[in-house]
Write an enzyme that holds these catalytic residues in place. Sequence first.
Site, PDB file in Angstrom:
ATOM      1  N   ASP A   7      -4.553   5.435   5.931  1.00 27.15           N
ATOM      2  CA  ASP A   7      -5.085   6.680   6.478  1.00 27.15           C
ATOM      3  C   ASP A   7      -6.151   6.320   7.515  1.00 27.15           C
ATOM      4  O   ASP A   7      -5.816   5.959   8.640  1.00 27.15           O
ATOM      5  CB  ASP A   7      -5.617   7.493   5.290  1.00 27.15           C
ATOM      6  CG  ASP A   7      -6.120   8.875   5.648  1.00 27.15           C
ATOM      7  OD1 ASP A   7      -5.661   9.441   6.642  1.00 27.15           O
ATOM      8  OD2 ASP A   7      -6.992   9.397   4.920  1.00 27.15           O
TER       9      ASP A   7
ATOM     10  N   ARG B  84       1.263  12.464  -9.051  1.00 23.68           N
ATOM     11  CA  ARG B  84       1.835  11.117  -8.857  1.00 23.68           C
ATOM     12  C   ARG B  84       3.284  11.064  -9.315  1.00 23.68           C
ATOM     13  O   ARG B  84       4.077  10.255  -8.847  1.00 23.68           O
ATOM     14  CB  ARG B  84       1.045  10.072  -9.663  1.00 23.68           C
ATOM     15  CG  ARG B  84      -0.368   9.833  -9.177  1.00 23.68           C
ATOM     16  CD  ARG B  84      -0.942   8.574  -9.822  1.00 23.68           C
ATOM     17  NE  ARG B  84      -2.395   8.509  -9.721  1.00 23.68           N
ATOM     18  CZ  ARG B  84      -3.053   8.049  -8.655  1.00 23.68           C
ATOM     19  NH1 ARG B  84      -2.387   7.625  -7.605  1.00 23.68           N
ATOM     20  NH2 ARG B  84      -4.372   8.023  -8.642  1.00 23.68           N
TER      21      ARG B  84
ATOM     22  N   PHE C 219      -2.306  16.228   3.858  1.00 19.23           N
ATOM     23  CA  PHE C 219      -2.491  15.481   2.622  1.00 19.23           C
ATOM     24  C   PHE C 219      -1.169  15.431   1.879  1.00 19.23           C
ATOM     25  O   PHE C 219      -0.562  16.459   1.611  1.00 19.23           O
ATOM     26  CB  PHE C 219      -3.592  16.086   1.753  1.00 19.23           C
ATOM     27  CG  PHE C 219      -4.163  15.076   0.821  1.00 19.23           C
ATOM     28  CD1 PHE C 219      -5.094  14.149   1.258  1.00 19.23           C
ATOM     29  CD2 PHE C 219      -3.739  14.999  -0.497  1.00 19.23           C
ATOM     30  CE1 PHE C 219      -5.603  13.170   0.410  1.00 19.23           C
ATOM     31  CE2 PHE C 219      -4.238  14.028  -1.357  1.00 19.23           C
ATOM     32  CZ  PHE C 219      -5.172  13.117  -0.896  1.00 19.23           C
TER      33      PHE C 219
ATOM     34  N   GLU D  10       0.833  -1.212   0.000  1.00 21.75           N
ATOM     35  CA  GLU D  10       0.000   0.000   0.000  1.00 21.75           C
ATOM     36  C   GLU D  10       0.860   1.253   0.000  1.00 21.75           C
ATOM     37  O   GLU D  10       1.982   1.252   0.514  1.00 21.75           O
ATOM     38  CB  GLU D  10      -0.889   0.017   1.252  1.00 21.75           C
ATOM     39  CG  GLU D  10      -2.356  -0.259   1.005  1.00 21.75           C
ATOM     40  CD  GLU D  10      -3.083   0.825   0.216  1.00 21.75           C
ATOM     41  OE1 GLU D  10      -2.452   1.564  -0.564  1.00 21.75           O
ATOM     42  OE2 GLU D  10      -4.307   0.913   0.374  1.00 21.75           O
ATOM     43  N   ASP D  11       0.313   2.315  -0.546  1.00 22.01           N
ATOM     44  CA  ASP D  11       0.998   3.599  -0.495  1.00 22.01           C
ATOM     45  C   ASP D  11       0.831   4.267   0.863  1.00 22.01           C
ATOM     46  O   ASP D  11       1.774   4.788   1.435  1.00 22.01           O
ATOM     47  CB  ASP D  11       0.503   4.523  -1.623  1.00 22.01           C
ATOM     48  CG  ASP D  11      -1.024   4.665  -1.636  1.00 22.01           C
ATOM     49  OD1 ASP D  11      -1.723   3.978  -0.865  1.00 22.01           O
ATOM     50  OD2 ASP D  11      -1.522   5.470  -2.446  1.00 22.01           O
TER      51      ASP D  11
HETATM   52  P1  IMP Z   1      -8.027   5.023   3.916  1.00 21.98           P
HETATM   53  O1  IMP Z   1      -9.121   4.107   3.484  1.00 21.98           O
HETATM   54  O2  IMP Z   1      -8.593   6.268   4.540  1.00 21.98           O
HETATM   55  O3  IMP Z   1      -7.009   4.376   4.807  1.00 21.98           O
HETATM   56  O4  IMP Z   1      -7.255   5.554   2.644  1.00 21.98           O
HETATM   57  C1  IMP Z   1      -7.400   4.949   1.410  1.00 21.98           C
HETATM   58  C2  IMP Z   1      -6.660   5.562   0.294  1.00 21.98           C
HETATM   59  O5  IMP Z   1      -6.841   6.973   0.273  1.00 21.98           O
HETATM   60  C3  IMP Z   1      -5.160   5.360   0.307  1.00 21.98           C
HETATM   61  O6  IMP Z   1      -4.783   4.102  -0.150  1.00 21.98           O
HETATM   62  C4  IMP Z   1      -4.759   6.466  -0.629  1.00 21.98           C
HETATM   63  O7  IMP Z   1      -4.879   6.040  -1.961  1.00 21.98           O
HETATM   64  C5  IMP Z   1      -5.745   7.568  -0.318  1.00 21.98           C
HETATM   65  N1  IMP Z   1      -5.156   8.542   0.621  1.00 21.98           N
HETATM   66  C6  IMP Z   1      -5.327   8.655   1.949  1.00 21.98           C
HETATM   67  N2  IMP Z   1      -4.598   9.659   2.461  1.00 21.98           N
HETATM   68  C7  IMP Z   1      -3.921  10.186   1.412  1.00 21.98           C
HETATM   69  C8  IMP Z   1      -2.972  11.257   1.283  1.00 21.98           C
HETATM   70  O8  IMP Z   1      -2.552  11.961   2.215  1.00 21.98           O
HETATM   71  N3  IMP Z   1      -2.517  11.487   0.014  1.00 21.98           N
HETATM   72  C9  IMP Z   1      -2.905  10.767  -1.069  1.00 21.98           C
HETATM   73  N4  IMP Z   1      -3.780   9.761  -0.981  1.00 21.98           N
HETATM   74  C10 IMP Z   1      -4.293   9.481   0.239  1.00 21.98           C
HETATM   75 MG    MG Z   2      -4.024   3.556  -2.037  1.00 17.68          MG
END
Ligand code: IMP
Ligand code: MG
Length: 175
Positions: free
Chosen positions: A103, A165, A152, A99-100
């Site tokens: 969050d 990206r 962010f 995963e990148d």
């Molecule tokens: P989550 O479900 O909130 O944990 O986040 C899901 C997805 O949201 C991550 O896999 C990212 O692709 C995107 N995301 C969350 N925070 C960021 C950020 O700070 N920058 C860019 N993408 C984000």
């Molecule tokens: Mg992602």
Amino acid sequence: MNAKAKLTVLFHRDEIDAMVGKLAGNISREYRTKHPVLIGVLKGSFIFMADLIRQLDFPLEVDFIRLSSYGPGTTSAGKVRVEHALRNPIKGRNVLVIEDIVDTGITINFLLDLLRQEQPASLKLCALTDKPSRRQVPVNIDFRGFTVPDKFIVGYGLDCNEQFRNLPDICVLED
Ligand code: IMP
Ligand code: MG
């Protein structure tokens, strides 16, 4: 591209390089003899995946899954959908999800539950970045890179509305 966007470097490309090397070392120790399947979560993980696997010198396979968790913008809709499924079955395989960023944890939690139903021999998670201050569901990150503040971030695969990206550094997108 938004010409007015203000970007501040959070992790320079050299630091990212060093972190990817460190993660690769830890992953190698665990998976060298296990012929794992690395599953990248598109699109954000594609650059990380490309750099990471070139530092892993043992047999492995790569697959990708595409999920969507966000509508446009920077706030989570809290809904996850599979938009592009896996190519090959993972039953009985050692699976490492790449995963990148974690969050709220909603996306990865959904994905891990989904993959678990396919009965892999093992299932672990590697995340390049972790934003623990925003967590809504607990997530166990087996291989964790950078901990990031509640900002962010973009670059090195991470986007905001599909922009940024291609930045080689991980940057904070100031609002
Ligand atoms: P989550 O479900 O909130 O944990 O986040 C899901 C997805 O949201 C991550 O896999 C990212 O692709 C995107 N995301 C969350 N925070 C960021 C950020 O700070 N920058 C860019 N993408 C984000
Ligand atoms: Mg992602």
